[in-house]
Each structure stands twice: as C-alpha cells, then as structure tokens.
Design an enzyme around this catalytic site. Sequence first.
Site, mmCIF file in Angstrom:
data_model
loop_
_atom_site.group_PDB
_atom_site.id
_atom_site.type_symbol
_atom_site.label_atom_id
_atom_site.label_comp_id
_atom_site.label_asym_id
_atom_site.label_seq_id
_atom_site.Cartn_x
_atom_site.Cartn_y
_atom_site.Cartn_z
ATOM 1 C CG ASP A 476 13.972 13.467 12.417
ATOM 2 O OD1 ASP A 476 13.157 14.010 11.659
ATOM 3 O OD2 ASP A 476 14.897 12.734 12.010
ATOM 4 C CD1 TRP A 515 12.477 8.209 21.227
ATOM 5 C CD2 TRP A 515 10.446 8.572 20.322
ATOM 6 N NE1 TRP A 515 11.596 8.466 22.242
ATOM 7 C CE2 TRP A 515 10.346 8.705 21.727
ATOM 8 C CE3 TRP A 515 9.314 8.761 19.543
ATOM 9 C CZ2 TRP A 515 9.148 9.009 22.369
ATOM 10 C CZ3 TRP A 515 8.120 9.072 20.178
ATOM 11 C CH2 TRP A 515 8.043 9.191 21.578
ATOM 12 C CG ASP A 516 15.270 9.593 12.536
ATOM 13 O OD1 ASP A 516 14.369 9.477 11.692
ATOM 14 O OD2 ASP A 516 16.469 9.729 12.227
ATOM 15 C CG PHE A 517 11.164 5.086 16.375
ATOM 16 C CD1 PHE A 517 12.503 4.751 16.378
ATOM 17 C CD2 PHE A 517 10.459 4.958 17.566
ATOM 18 C CE1 PHE A 517 13.142 4.306 17.525
ATOM 19 C CE2 PHE A 517 11.083 4.512 18.722
ATOM 20 C CZ PHE A 517 12.422 4.188 18.707
ATOM 21 C CG ASP A 518 12.601 7.687 9.367
ATOM 22 O OD1 ASP A 518 13.186 6.931 10.166
ATOM 23 O OD2 ASP A 518 13.190 8.275 8.452
#
Length: 855
Positions: A476, A515-518
């Site tokens: 990520d 940012w791993d804003f999945d």
Amino acid sequence: MGPEAGLVRDVRDFLCPGGQLYDTNVVDTPGGLTHLHENRPGESVLLRSRSVPLLLRITGILLGFYGLALAMPGFWLIGLGDSGYYAVAGMLILCSGALIAAARRAGIVLYAIVLAVTLLWAVSRVGLDGWRLIPPLALPSAIGFWVFSPWIGGRLIDRQGQSRVNVCVVSGISGCAALFAFMFICGWTITASRTVQYNPFPQQRFTGDIIDGESLVNNQWRMTGGTSAGDRFGTAAQITPENAHMLGRAWVFHTGDLPRSGENARGREFSFEATPLKVGDNLVFCTPHRDVVALDATTGKQVWRYTPGGNYGQNIYQACRGVSYFEAPAGVPCPHRIISTGAGSPPTLFALDADTGHLCAAFGHNGTVDLSQGMGIMPAGFHFITSPPMVMNSRIMLSGWVYDNQTVDEPSGVIRAFDAVTGQLVWGWDVGHTPANRPLNPGEIFTRGTPNGWGVYTADPALNTVYVPLGIATPDYYGVKRRSFDEQYDTSLVAIDITSGEERWHFQTVHHDLWDFDLPVGPSLVDLPDADGRMTPVLVQTTKQGELFVLDRRTGKPFYRVEEKPVPGGTIPEERYSPTQPYSPDIPNLRRADPTTDDLWGVTPFDQMACRIAYKKMSFHGLFTPPGLQGTLGFPAFDGVDDWYGATIDPTRGVLYVNTTYIPFRMQLVPHDKALKEGLFKPWSGWKQPYPEPIFTDNPQHGLPYAAVIEPWLGLFGAPCLAPPWGRTQAIDLVHHRMIWERALGTTKNVGPASMLRMPVGLPTGIFSMGGTLTTATGLVFMGATADQGFRVLDGRNGAVLYETELDAGGNATPMTYMGRDGRQYVVLAVGGHGGLKTRNGDEVVAFALPARRE
C-alpha cells in the site's frame, strides 16, 4: 535582629502572609536549619541545630531528577521551535528540589510558583479544556500533595522542625486538590459543550418504498445491514424515546468461542464483529472461528450449530462479520440456505440448511466450494473472507481479505460470483483482464495482486447492480510498481451487473493511494430529492479519510459536487504523487481539525513533551501527507475515521448517523536493506519457503525498495498523543447536506491494553469506537462500539443518551432488531471485544428488550 532574620520574615510572609509558621529565630543556611541565639543586643550567633533530615534530602533529589528530566528535552523542544515552558518549568523544579534537599523553605515557595506558572501557561494554550489541562497539571499537582505534606512542607516550616499540620500545609494541599477539581470540572464542562445541535432535525418524511424492503417483510432481518441497501434501519417500533430508559437484558447466549493462544498478540486480532440475521424464528450468526450458530430469536436458546473446522492458525485476523441468506426457487432441495465462508487453508464457501444446520449437499461439492480454485499460490493466512457474501438475484458475490503490505504478487483481489443454487462459478471480475468479466482460459489464474473488495457489499435489486468497495493493489505505501489497471481501480467503488459481471461504472475516492485509504464497506443506498424535488436513487459512500461521496447509483455521477483539490507532494524521488485528490465540499466531512502542538496530549508532562518533539520531527501538511523517510503523521490513517461498519441511514427522513474515531498513526518508509539489518522482519526469498510473519507494525513490502513502519502514535506511557475527544457520533441531514448534531461519546472506563490494566473510572472524554449503529422508525439510535464497553440508546433528533449500560466485554459489532414471538421488540448485539481496539474479549450475544408485560 540581623539580615538573616529579615530573610526569614520575607520568606514567611511570601509563603503564608499574615501567619507565623515558625520561630523567627530559625533560619535557612547552607548547612541546614539553624537557630539564632541572641548573644547580646545587636548581635546574633548562628548555631547549627541538626543535619538535614533524610526524607527532605530524598525528596529534594527526586524533585531534582524530575526537573532535569523535564528541562533537558525541554531545551531540545525549544531548538525545534516549540514552547519554552518545559525547559523553564524543569529548571524551576530542579531549583526547588535543590532548596528542599538543603532544608531551605524557599524550595516550597518555588514549587508553589511552578504550579501557578503551569496553570497560567496551560490555560493560555488550551483554555478551559479540562482534559487538555491534565498533562501539564495532573502530575505536578499530585507531587504537590507530598511537597506540601506535613513530612516535607510541614517539617520545613515548623518552628521545631517537626512534621506537623498547620495552616500552610493545609493551604498547599488544598491548592493541589483545587487544581484537580478545576481540571475535572472543566473536563466535564467541555464534554457537555461538545454536544452541539447545529441545525433542527428534519420534519419531512419520505413515503416511498424501502429499498429491498422484502428483506424486512414478515419481521425478518435477512441482510447484515437489514436490507441490501446497507442502511441498518429497523421498522420495529415498540421501543420509543419515551420508554427506552426501561430497557434491560432479555437474554444472553454464550458461544464458547474465545481467543486461542497468540490470537491477540503481535498485532493479531480476535474480534467478534458479527451482526445476526433473523430468518424465520431463528437468529443466525458466525463466531470469530467461523462456527455458524442458530438461536431461537425469542428465548436465545441454541437451535443448531455447524463447525466448519479448518486450521486458522496462520490468520492474523479472527473475525466474521456475519452470514448471508438465500431462498432457493420452489422445488430446489434445501430451499432455505445460510451462506457462509470458512477461513482455513484453503478458504471455502458453504451452504447450510437454515432449518437444520446441515450442509446442502447439492451445493458445490457436498455443500462446499474450494475458493482457492483459479487463484494460484495461496499460502495459509494470505487470503480469506471476513465479511458476509452478497447474495442477490441468485448470485453469491465475494472477494476476500489479503495479507496487506507483505509482498508483491499476493493473491488476486478478483470479485467472484457463484450460482446460489449449484455453487458453480458464474463470473469473475478481474481488473487485469479485458474485458474484466471474461472467463479464465484453461490453466489460467486470476491476475495476482489486484485491488480486492474485503468489506460488506450493498446492492440494488431493481437495478440488478452490486456495489463493491475496492482496496489497493498491495503493498500500500509505495506505488511505483503499480500497473495501469491498478491505478485506475485502487480505492474505488465499482458497480457491477449482478447477472453478467459487467462493469456499469466506477468512481475513485483516492488517486494513487499511499495511505491505505481503501474503501472498507459498501455504500448505503437511499433515495433523495434533487433540486427540483424529484426523488433520485443515490448512494452515500463513507471513506476512511472522512469524506462522504453522494453519487447517483445508476451512473456513478456525483449527486452532490465533487471537487479536485491540490494536496501535498512527497520526498521519495521515484514515487508518482497525485497532485490533487477528490473532496466532497457540499456535504460535511467527518474529520477533526488538523492537530497543532496544543492538541497534543499524554498523561504526564513527559509524554506530552515527547509527543510534541515527535510532532516537530515528523512531516505533516494535513490530509494526504504522503509517507516518507522522515516519518509522517497519518491523521487519519488506515483505521480511518470510519471503518468496516460504515454509516446508518434513516431512509424515511434522509438522516445519516455515524460513529467516528480519531487515532493518529506514525508512518515511516525504511529502505528495505536497512529494515533487514535493524531486524524489523526476517529475509524471505519467495513462495517456495514458509513466510516469516513479522509483527503487525512492520510491513516488509517484499519486492519493493522500501518497507513501511505503521504504528499508532502513542506517548511514553501508552496514552494517545492526540488530546480528546477520541470519538464522536454525528447526525447529518442528507437532504439539506448539513450537520444536525454531534457529540463526544464514551468514557475512559475499561480502556487499556489488558484485563488487569484497564481504567477503573470513566472520564467522559469521548472515546474510540469500532462498530456500527442501528436506527429505527421511532428515531432511536442503538450502538455498542465504544471502547468503554458501553451500550447506549440515543435520541436521533438531538443525540441525547436515553439509556446506557455497561457490557461484560466490548460490543464492537453492529446491532439489529426485530419483534419476538412474545410481542416484544429485541435489539441484539454481539459482545466479544475487538483485538485491534484492545477491548475486553468475551463470547456473548446479548438481547435487550422492554420488560415483559404481566398477564
């Protein structure tokens, strides 16, 4: 009398004006307490009376160390451009300690000055926010109880040097007590002020049909979110604002499924997140280890139980958010089916008879489908399902969770649809294929490492469309090696035709996500009036970064405006940073304001100062500050302000309710070779050897030049570096796109890293939460979720708490509701804790109801 006696008088008058605390013939000298002996008029002879008592020396030395520990990093903080308070206060405390160690009464005076200066400085920085006053004031005030005690202050100011209680001792201790009272009174006051009614609750009611209302017909709850719209809205109306205070536990069922050894260690998490379904007269749910249990919905007694078995030991998450239901066409064997998944190796999909709990033999291979087919190499723990499949229009649709940030070439994130009758694969939507829904060729596997859809999906049966929230092509935190199709679909919402698997549209909520804003959950579907009053089918997509995107669910076009805004760039030379990101400016976002140094916290001045130093050293330019070698403050980060539980919508009023959590993280990229040398993880050469699992905070990102360290930003003693509130509940008017109310919710009680290290008292700061809400036709909002183990009922009109009780463990799931056979409305919640939030684990399913009517 000579000049020494003048010194005595001055100190006495400063410390306790108007009161004679000690013999004016006793003065401080470098050697200790000394009596003045009148030899003859006009002369004084100093006579040493005794050496400094050991208790005074020890106290003074400890105060000196305290002062040094505050002053030395305080000067460092000055060098970083921050406040000089810590250095100044540390030096004053050091001097106070030196004076007390020498039995000089001026040391007591100086410590009183430190408290006064600290109070003035703290109030000047944070005002009357009592919770933010705790770090600078609480520890010095607590030490003050000892400094002003009879054994220290009382002894120093006693005329015979004895430990006594006198006016000045009482004054000093009372002053410290007053500081504590001041802090906590201000704290309760500031919390009360954070319940804000911004706008009136809407009076309009929409009279249209509820989306997928069939899931609620005949007093059922056949989808995790009540309906396929994911609105978490219950039509049962017995519990009202007028009688909610009378609620109580109706029954409690114990599943017996508790964490096994190591399942809540090294970042692994055991969490009971399930929302039960109501099918017929039974409640059906899954436990963290994937047992499927059916209970009588009225009595809570077990009807049947199915244990799929399997080895779950390699899974870092033990969680199951629910099961699904399928009603087969007439004449099909096993017509009432519970659909669920096993998280062993390989992961499986299975169908159970809802009446008996037995496998439906005609489904797949004796009731089970092997989900590893077409996936290529799939080591244990690298792919499994945590959310219930979406079952709609004879299709079972799912993707799965992948072990983020471990390596390139992880299992595919393909979205697959199976025939709900036979279990046969119907289509796979794979972004690496053209078209994405084409069948696999013989010997072919789905494209590895593609964006996955691990959260709960939603669907519109009338449009024959499923809405899938997508993640990121892992790893990520470094995106240079992502493929063009990854870049197109990462962190996007995609609408797919249920029958064919053909894409209808997609909407990306973050570009080049680092940012791993999945997207952790599918959108909630609702019909809203447009500018001309025409009802429009829309969806509301919650996001980890706190934006709410409202889209026309037929086309994916914004219903409320979406605007691209410039965002910060980064410092990794080869990285491709997106210059803009999408925002939804016409609808309130769910974030807190960006933190400044005055928003930093801790339980003592030391950890608050350490947090300030760390803040000054990190890179932070607001939302979307990308990770780098320097270290970045992620606020929010991968846990987001809202996670897998999403939001709740009252479709009859167009009101959205949501829990928000504020946990900043520290993110840092580390060159891969350096990370290996530092022992952040072990070397690994590929799938032919066992994978050496690192601790959760250390993300190897094998195959990339950088590893990533992602850890919650905590102080020296484990307290958050961010000041309260740490959690809020909010209500938003979707029609007028404005905030109705918000409030800090939850206390510090039961918060802590382990059962023996939990806060015994509840300060109403507003606390972290993990879990969703339920709303009903009577305008109530039901929720567990908070880290304090509370279960609460709120008035949806204004956020007032109408009922609250303490649970035996964390209620970190989403409640559901129905009417029992006995004519009572039940609200049911899984109460088993959450490993990530470190709430207390348990194994309960708890039903709340009003008291039974007496015949």
